[in-house]
Motif scaffolding. Structure first.
Motif, PDB file in Angstrom:
ATOM      1  N   ALA A  18      57.114  49.859  29.948  1.00 28.15           N
ATOM      2  CA  ALA A  18      55.809  50.261  30.476  1.00 28.15           C
ATOM      3  C   ALA A  18      54.756  49.317  29.919  1.00 28.15           C
ATOM      4  O   ALA A  18      55.029  48.485  29.048  1.00 28.15           O
ATOM      5  N   ARG A  19      53.537  49.447  30.425  1.00 28.45           N
ATOM      6  CA  ARG A  19      52.389  48.764  29.842  1.00 28.45           C
ATOM      7  C   ARG A  19      51.668  49.745  28.929  1.00 28.45           C
ATOM      8  O   ARG A  19      51.431  50.903  29.295  1.00 28.45           O
ATOM      9  N   ASP A  20      51.336  49.285  27.727  1.00 30.25           N
ATOM     10  CA  ASP A  20      50.693  50.129  26.730  1.00 30.25           C
ATOM     11  C   ASP A  20      49.195  49.813  26.702  1.00 30.25           C
ATOM     12  O   ASP A  20      48.799  48.649  26.564  1.00 30.25           O
ATOM     13  N   PHE A  21      48.373  50.852  26.818  1.00 30.03           N
ATOM     14  CA  PHE A  21      46.917  50.704  26.885  1.00 30.03           C
ATOM     15  C   PHE A  21      46.282  51.376  25.668  1.00 30.03           C
ATOM     16  O   PHE A  21      46.677  52.481  25.289  1.00 30.03           O
ATOM     17  N   ASN A  22      45.269  50.730  25.092  1.00 31.46           N
ATOM     18  CA  ASN A  22      44.712  51.215  23.821  1.00 31.46           C
ATOM     19  C   ASN A  22      43.594  52.232  23.978  1.00 31.46           C
ATOM     20  O   ASN A  22      43.078  52.762  22.996  1.00 31.46           O
ATOM     21  N   GLY A  23      43.145  52.496  25.207  1.00 29.33           N
ATOM     22  CA  GLY A  23      42.127  53.515  25.435  1.00 29.33           C
ATOM     23  C   GLY A  23      40.704  53.042  25.278  1.00 29.33           C
ATOM     24  O   GLY A  23      39.759  53.816  25.508  1.00 29.33           O
ATOM     25  N   THR A  24      40.519  51.770  24.916  1.00 34.42           N
ATOM     26  CA  THR A  24      39.150  51.260  24.714  1.00 34.42           C
ATOM     27  C   THR A  24      38.867  50.011  25.537  1.00 34.42           C
ATOM     28  O   THR A  24      37.839  49.924  26.212  1.00 34.42           O
ATOM     29  N   THR A  25      39.765  49.031  25.484  1.00 39.01           N
ATOM     30  CA  THR A  25      39.483  47.765  26.164  1.00 39.01           C
ATOM     31  C   THR A  25      40.574  47.341  27.134  1.00 39.01           C
ATOM     32  O   THR A  25      40.385  46.365  27.871  1.00 39.01           O
ATOM     33  N   ASP A  26      41.715  48.011  27.130  1.00 42.05           N
ATOM     34  CA  ASP A  26      42.864  47.546  27.907  1.00 42.05           C
ATOM     35  C   ASP A  26      42.856  48.086  29.339  1.00 42.05           C
ATOM     36  O   ASP A  26      42.575  49.270  29.570  1.00 42.05           O
ATOM     37  N   ARG A  27      43.205  47.210  30.271  1.00 35.67           N
ATOM     38  CA  ARG A  27      43.440  47.624  31.653  1.00 35.67           C
ATOM     39  C   ARG A  27      44.072  46.444  32.386  1.00 35.67           C
ATOM     40  O   ARG A  27      44.156  45.336  31.866  1.00 35.67           O
ATOM     41  N   ILE A  28      44.556  46.671  33.607  1.00 33.21           N
ATOM     42  CA  ILE A  28      45.064  45.608  34.485  1.00 33.21           C
ATOM     43  C   ILE A  28      44.316  45.715  35.805  1.00 33.21           C
ATOM     44  O   ILE A  28      44.227  46.797  36.393  1.00 33.21           O
ATOM     45  N   ASP A  29      43.808  44.573  36.288  1.00 30.18           N
ATOM     46  CA  ASP A  29      42.990  44.534  37.502  1.00 30.18           C
ATOM     47  C   ASP A  29      43.679  43.739  38.608  1.00 30.18           C
ATOM     48  O   ASP A  29      44.366  42.746  38.338  1.00 30.18           O
ATOM     49  N   TRP A  30      43.467  44.184  39.837  1.00 32.55           N
ATOM     50  CA  TRP A  30      43.885  43.447  41.026  1.00 32.55           C
ATOM     51  C   TRP A  30      42.667  43.280  41.932  1.00 32.55           C
ATOM     52  O   TRP A  30      41.827  44.189  42.013  1.00 32.55           O
ATOM     53  N   SER A  31      42.582  42.131  42.564  1.00 29.50           N
ATOM     54  CA  SER A  31      41.578  42.017  43.621  1.00 29.50           C
ATOM     55  C   SER A  31      41.991  42.964  44.736  1.00 29.50           C
ATOM     56  O   SER A  31      43.124  43.456  44.751  1.00 29.50           O
ATOM     57  N   SER A  32      41.111  43.236  45.652  1.00 29.67           N
ATOM     58  CA  SER A  32      41.340  44.271  46.654  1.00 29.67           C
ATOM     59  C   SER A  32      42.734  44.164  47.265  1.00 29.67           C
ATOM     60  O   SER A  32      43.119  43.138  47.818  1.00 29.67           O
ATOM     61  N   VAL A  33      43.499  45.228  47.140  1.00 26.78           N
ATOM     62  CA  VAL A  33      44.872  45.259  47.638  1.00 26.78           C
ATOM     63  C   VAL A  33      44.908  45.694  49.091  1.00 26.78           C
ATOM     64  O   VAL A  33      45.569  45.086  49.930  1.00 26.78           O
ATOM     65  N   ALA A  34      44.224  46.781  49.390  1.00 23.41           N
ATOM     66  CA  ALA A  34      44.191  47.300  50.760  1.00 23.41           C
ATOM     67  C   ALA A  34      42.960  48.176  50.904  1.00 23.41           C
ATOM     68  O   ALA A  34      42.506  48.799  49.940  1.00 23.41           O
ATOM     69  N   ASP A  35      42.415  48.210  52.098  1.00 25.11           N
ATOM     70  CA  ASP A  35      41.263  49.062  52.384  1.00 25.11           C
ATOM     71  C   ASP A  35      41.787  50.412  52.865  1.00 25.11           C
ATOM     72  O   ASP A  35      42.261  50.543  53.993  1.00 25.11           O
ATOM     73  N   LEU A  36      41.682  51.419  52.011  1.00 23.37           N
ATOM     74  CA  LEU A  36      42.170  52.755  52.359  1.00 23.37           C
ATOM     75  C   LEU A  36      41.012  53.714  52.643  1.00 23.37           C
ATOM     76  O   LEU A  36      41.175  54.931  52.577  1.00 23.37           O
ATOM     77  N   THR A  37      39.857  53.146  52.966  1.00 23.12           N
ATOM     78  CA  THR A  37      38.706  53.979  53.316  1.00 23.12           C
ATOM     79  C   THR A  37      39.063  54.868  54.502  1.00 23.12           C
ATOM     80  O   THR A  37      39.522  54.390  55.545  1.00 23.12           O
ATOM     81  N   GLY A  38      38.867  56.171  54.325  1.00 23.60           N
ATOM     82  CA  GLY A  38      39.123  57.105  55.422  1.00 23.60           C
ATOM     83  C   GLY A  38      40.584  57.399  55.660  1.00 23.60           C
ATOM     84  O   GLY A  38      40.916  58.164  56.569  1.00 23.60           O
ATOM     85  N   SER A  39      41.455  56.794  54.889  1.00 21.20           N
ATOM     86  CA  SER A  39      42.899  56.942  55.124  1.00 21.20           C
ATOM     87  C   SER A  39      43.468  58.091  54.305  1.00 21.20           C
ATOM     88  O   SER A  39      43.017  58.383  53.191  1.00 21.20           O
ATOM     89  N   ALA A  40      44.487  58.731  54.843  1.00 24.05           N
ATOM     90  CA  ALA A  40      45.314  59.598  54.017  1.00 24.05           C
ATOM     91  C   ALA A  40      46.003  58.721  52.972  1.00 24.05           C
ATOM     92  O   ALA A  40      46.215  57.522  53.197  1.00 24.05           O
TER      93      ALA A  40
END
Length: 607
Positions: free
Chosen positions: A385-407
């Motif tokens: 897994a990826r371990d996150f420290n709760g303060t500064t850690d995260r993983i970002d992606w540029s826009s993957v898909a537009d799910l506006t209004g979608s189920a």
């Protein structure tokens, strides 16, 4: 007047054994069965046949003297059938343990035809050949025929025919580096439940379930269904016609003593190169245990893990520690360096059916598969897994898909080290614009999960009370049919079960904003104020609401692309250092650590 008649034991080397044969007329008096006592002058089972029992209600008697073990109060004592190769064996209506005899009889007369009476459901040598021929029709099976036994004379002027030594290997034609596993049965000819266990294991292994296919992707499974063919055919207890005084499972450290052991040892060594991870020898004890493993040390890590998996599948499964230096299991754990070698037993509890016994065999392989998903064996897909420290850690992606209004559906596995009041686990389309979040929102207490959709006013659905804790893995799923003005359109599941909701902390929204920007795991893209403290893996996002079956499969540990391939927009395994989501593209890590190995990720079954 009661008439006592004696019936000789069924001779399994006799050709007529598999066909039935005529015997003397039996009236409704007492009939004494005299089991043979080849090994150690003890009997551990009996079997007779007769085709003149129609319309009769005889009382069968078997002397307890010289029995291998005293019968237990809840032990099955005898069964009968009108077909030898069948799963339909009937318990006698009346079974009792007297001072000197075991007695059993029915309330109604026997039907027409040959009747078979035995201590436990029979599994004749002819059935081994029949099921073996069915197994080798499967395209994943390769024949590993090991030759045949020498025809030999034995006690009583009878002849043991030159029976075949059966062998095969099952595997999927994948490119993975395989582990080796060996399955065997009929080390002791009387322990017929072991043969049923192996048949149950093979039915599951060839049944095409995702778990079985996953196991075969990573294992070559070598199967030798009858280690002692002449002993089985001849009706022996623990020995064979070549030497009736020797316990067959106490000779695996010898060479040149028993032909059947020499032949199988040579075949196993040639097939596996004496390099295996697992060996399971299916047995069955006479006592009242539901089932147990015997091992040199059940507290050792792998033994304990396998036992725990077995007991989760069947709470009655137990253990018995034994050290038998001459046994097949010890050959595997010694010469073959097996990580796990067990004698998997099944006892004679009178409430257990053949279906239960076959299930025990299936469970033995299911336990191995679950351990494989946990990363217990040398070669495998990897656990992490990826371990996150709760303060500064995260993983970002540029826009993957537009799910506006979608189920949509979001599924994620999470292990919390600390639970913050505000923490986002998965955040979709949030930067300066709006987002969809699964996590904890600031308006609810610590441990309360929420699903939130940004709008001109936000839609929030919160669970009632604390639904997660630290120190354990959870599968969390949120589904949404769309429609921001009704929070009841959103549903949250913990380990496959829908939670209860906090109406006071749930609210309808209005005018959903566009969710076209960055995606984030472990926090949100705009800042590090709402980060998760813990481990995250197996993140999947779909543009539809998953079915109840798909949700159950995800909670059971199926990988997202295996559980529900249709509509999958994003899948991040997180089980290695790779930041690639497929689909979804490559993310950018702002901190976080990749952690791998047993305990550092959920056990996942991959397709």
């Amino acid at each position: 007047m009661s008439h006592r008649r004696h019936l000789a034991p069924l001779r399994r080397w006799d050709t007529a054994f598999d066909q039935g044969a005529a015997a003397s007329v039996i009236d409704s008096g007492s009939v004494r069965i005299t089991p043979r006592t080849d090994w150690n002058s003890e009997w551990g089972w009996f079997a007779i046949r007769n085709d003149r029992l129609a319309g009769q209600i005889p009382h069968f008697l078997v002397a307890k003297a010289s029995r291998m073990a005293a019968p237990a109060a809840n032990e099955g004592l005898a069964v009968w059938s009108n077909n030898l190769d069948t799963d339909t064996w009937n318990a006698f209506d009346n079974q009792s343990i007297g001072a000197s005899d075991i007695e059993f009889y029915n309330n109604s007369p026997f039907p027409n035809g040959t009747i078979y009476v035995a201590h436990t459901a029979m599994y004749p040598f002819s059935r081994i050949g029949r099921v073996f021929r069915e197994w080798i029709k499967d395209t994943r099976v390769t024949l590993k025929y090991a030759g045949q036994a020498t025809r030999r004379a034995s006690a009583g002027g009878l002849t043991a025919p030159g029976l075949p030594f059966y062998g095969l290997v099952v595997t999927n034609a994948s490119g993975f580096t395989k582990n080796n596993m060996i399955l065997t049965a009929y080390n002791h000819p009387s322990e017929v439940r072991g043969a049923y266990q192996l048949e149950g294991a093979m039915s599951w292994l060839l049944g095409g379930s995702p778990e079985a296919e996953f196991l075969l992707d990573w294992f070559n499974v070598y199967v030798y269904p009858c280690l002692n063919p002449q002993g089985v055919r001849g009706g022996y207890y623990r020995s064979c016609p070549q030497d009736a005084s020797r316990d067959h499972n106490r000779e695996w450290d010898d060479t040149g003593v028993l032909e059947c052991i020499d032949t199988i040892k040579t075949a196993m060594a040639a097939d596996t190169g004496t390099d295996i991870e697992i060996g399971i020898d299916f047995h069955s004890n006479m006592g009242s245990d539901d089932g147990y493993l015997s091992s040199d040390d059940h507290t050792a890590t792998l033994y304990a893990a396998w036992l725990a998996k077995m007991q989760a599948l069947d709470a009655g499964f137990g253990y018995l520690d034994q050290t038998i230096a001459e046994s097949l299991r010890t050959l595997w754990t010694g010469t073959y360096s097996a990580a796990l070698g067990v004698s998997c037993e099944h006892g004679g509890l009178n409430t257990k059916t053949l279906s239960n016994i076959k299930t025990n065999g299936q469970n033995a392989l299911k336990a191995v598969t679950q351990m494989h998903a946990d990363g217990r064996w040398t070669n495998g897909p990897g656990v992490g897994a990826r371990d996150f420290n709760g303060t500064t850690d995260r993983i970002d992606w540029s826009s993957v898909a537009d799910l506006t209004g979608s189920a949509l559906t979001i599924s994620v596995w999470v292990y919390f080290d600390r639970i913050n009041t505000n923490q986002y686990i998965v955040n979709i389309g949030k930067n300066a614009g709006g987002g969809i979040e699964l996590g904890n929102n600031g308006t609810v207490s610590s441990g309360q999960l929420t699903f939130l959709v940004d709008g001109s006013t936000d839609m929030i659905r919160a669970v009632a009370g604390s639904t997660v804790a630290t120190g354990q893995w959870y599968n969390l799923i949120a589904t949404w049919t769309g429609g921001i003005t009704a929070y009841t359109n959103a549903h949250i599941y913990r380990n496959g079960v829908e939670v209860s909701y906090d109406v006071g902390n749930s609210q309808n929204g209005s005018t959903e904003v566009s969710h076209t920007e960055n995606w984030c795991i472990g926090g949100r893209y705009s800042d590090d104020l709402r980060n998760t403290d813990g481990k995250i893996a197996q993140v999947g996002v779909w543009n539809r609401v998953l079915t109840s079956t798909e949700i159950a499969n995800l909670a059971a540990g199926y990988a997202p692309d295996l559980a529900a391939a249709s509509g999958l927009q994003f899948y991040f395994k997180g089980n290695t250092s790779s930041l690639v989501a497929s689909p979804g593209g490559t993310g950018t890590a702002d901190g976080t650590t990749s952690v791998t190995g047993v305990g550092n990720g959920p056990g996942i079954v991959y397709g």
